[in-house]
Design an enzyme around this catalytic site. Structure first.
Site, PDB file in Angstrom:
ATOM      1  N   SER A  63      -5.821  -8.464   9.148  1.00 43.84           N
ATOM      2  CA  SER A  63      -6.520  -7.644  10.144  1.00 43.84           C
ATOM      3  C   SER A  63      -6.921  -8.501  11.343  1.00 43.84           C
ATOM      4  O   SER A  63      -7.139  -9.699  11.217  1.00 43.84           O
ATOM      5  CB  SER A  63      -7.788  -7.039   9.539  1.00 43.84           C
ATOM      6  OG  SER A  63      -7.497  -6.322   8.361  1.00 43.84           O
TER       7      SER A  63
HETATM    8  N1  SAH Z   1      -8.135  -7.754   3.817  1.00 42.22           N
HETATM    9  C1  SAH Z   1      -6.825  -8.218   4.243  1.00 42.22           C
HETATM   10  C2  SAH Z   1      -6.069  -7.157   5.015  1.00 42.22           C
HETATM   11  C3  SAH Z   1      -5.037  -6.652   4.172  1.00 42.22           C
HETATM   12  S1  SAH Z   1      -3.872  -5.500   4.746  1.00 42.22           S
HETATM   13  C4  SAH Z   1      -6.902  -9.504   5.015  1.00 42.22           C
HETATM   14  O1  SAH Z   1      -8.020  -9.946   5.324  1.00 42.22           O
HETATM   15  O2  SAH Z   1      -5.866 -10.100   5.280  1.00 42.22           O
HETATM   16  C5  SAH Z   1      -3.956  -4.356   3.409  1.00 42.22           C
HETATM   17  C6  SAH Z   1      -3.611  -4.879   2.051  1.00 42.22           C
HETATM   18  O3  SAH Z   1      -3.816  -3.837   1.111  1.00 42.22           O
HETATM   19  C7  SAH Z   1      -2.157  -5.331   1.883  1.00 42.22           C
HETATM   20  O4  SAH Z   1      -2.152  -6.634   1.396  1.00 42.22           O
HETATM   21  C8  SAH Z   1      -1.604  -4.351   0.865  1.00 42.22           C
HETATM   22  O5  SAH Z   1      -0.622  -4.908   0.020  1.00 42.22           O
HETATM   23  C9  SAH Z   1      -2.846  -3.953   0.094  1.00 42.22           C
HETATM   24  N2  SAH Z   1      -2.765  -2.691  -0.621  1.00 42.22           N
HETATM   25  C10 SAH Z   1      -2.099  -1.557  -0.258  1.00 42.22           C
HETATM   26  N3  SAH Z   1      -2.267  -0.597  -1.199  1.00 42.22           N
HETATM   27  C11 SAH Z   1      -3.047  -1.133  -2.178  1.00 42.22           C
HETATM   28  C12 SAH Z   1      -3.552  -0.635  -3.405  1.00 42.22           C
HETATM   29  N4  SAH Z   1      -3.305   0.609  -3.812  1.00 42.22           N
HETATM   30  N5  SAH Z   1      -4.319  -1.456  -4.153  1.00 42.22           N
HETATM   31  C13 SAH Z   1      -4.591  -2.718  -3.758  1.00 42.22           C
HETATM   32  N6  SAH Z   1      -4.124  -3.244  -2.593  1.00 42.22           N
HETATM   33  C14 SAH Z   1      -3.368  -2.465  -1.813  1.00 42.22           C
END
Ligand code: SAH
Length: 209
Positions: A63
């Site tokens: 993000s």
């Molecule tokens: N908090 C992260 C941003 C991640 S982007 C950071 O600081 O970098 C969103 C993330 O959610 C991705 O890594 C994706 O794989 C994960 N994601 C998507 N669906 C999900 C689910 N059902 N359960 C857990 N993680 C999930």
């Protein structure tokens, strides 16, 4: 932190303060101390302190710094907090929170990203974040109840598993919506029910099941 990116990091923080995203002294300090360049792909390190989301692996993104600032400010962190994060991704949001709370469980659905997040948190010497491979719409029963739940992927709805695993008076933050844009909701669990406040538009990658 004394590293080659210190200047860039300080400039990023000054900008985030100027724009009103960072407000609390303690959060400003943590942003200055957290090496964001360890949470992007090695070839992207020179851009790690620019204020936009960046691709990591498997089509996912870290993000943008201002979004992490907004989420962190809204989460009203307390040093005693136990936090559940849905979507570990790079591990950067968890790294920021880790210095403001006691313990974080971060659920990640993609096994490659579980490894990526663990490696990054290891490089940054962060020990109070446990990255768990799993599907986040179910929350994480094992370590409930949580003071805060931070959802960092776009969710079509607020799942009951989240609100039931949240402590009374706890806070849930989630980008809610099915399209490219979502509304960032802050939900407080009270005796009278769920109090919701809309904190405006945002764009997260979708929750996958
Ligand atoms: N908090 C992260 C941003 C991640 S982007 C950071 O600081 O970098 C969103 C993330 O959610 C991705 O890594 C994706 O794989 C994960 N994601 C998507 N669906 C999900 C689910 N059902 N359960 C857990 N993680 C999930």
């Amino acid at each position: 932190m004394l590293d080659e990116f210190r200047g860039q990091r300080e400039r990023m923080v000054v900008e985030l303060v100027k724009q009103g995203y960072l407000r609390s002294e303690k959060i400003i300090k943590v942003f200055n101390e957290t090496p964001r360049h360890l949470f992007v792909r090695e070839e992207d390190r020179n851009f790690a302190y620019a204020d936009y989301p960046m691709p990591i692996l498997a089509g996912q993104t870290i993000s943008a710094p201002h979004m992490v600032a907004i989420m962190t400010e809204l989460s009203e962190t307390n040093p005693k907090d136990k936090v559940l994060e849905i979507g570990a991704g790079s591990g950067y949001q968890a790294a920021i929170l880790s210095k403001l709370v006691k313990k974080i469980y971060s659920i990640e659905v993609d096994p490659e990203l579980v490894t990526f997040a663990k490696q990054n948190l290891g490089k940054a010497r962060i020990k109070n974040v446990e990255v768990v491979h799993g599907e986040g719409s179910k929350g994480y029963e094992k370590a409930k109840p949580y003071d805060k739940i931070i959802v960092t992927c776009a969710t079509p709805e607020i799942f009951d598993s989240w609100t039931s695993q949240l402590k009374m008076n706890g806070i849930l933050l989630a980008p809610v919506g099915g399209g490219f844009y979502q509304e960032l909701l802050k939900i407080r669990k009270t005796k009278k029910g769920l109090e919701k406040k809309n904190h405006g538009g945002c764009a997260f990658v979708p929750l996958r099941r």
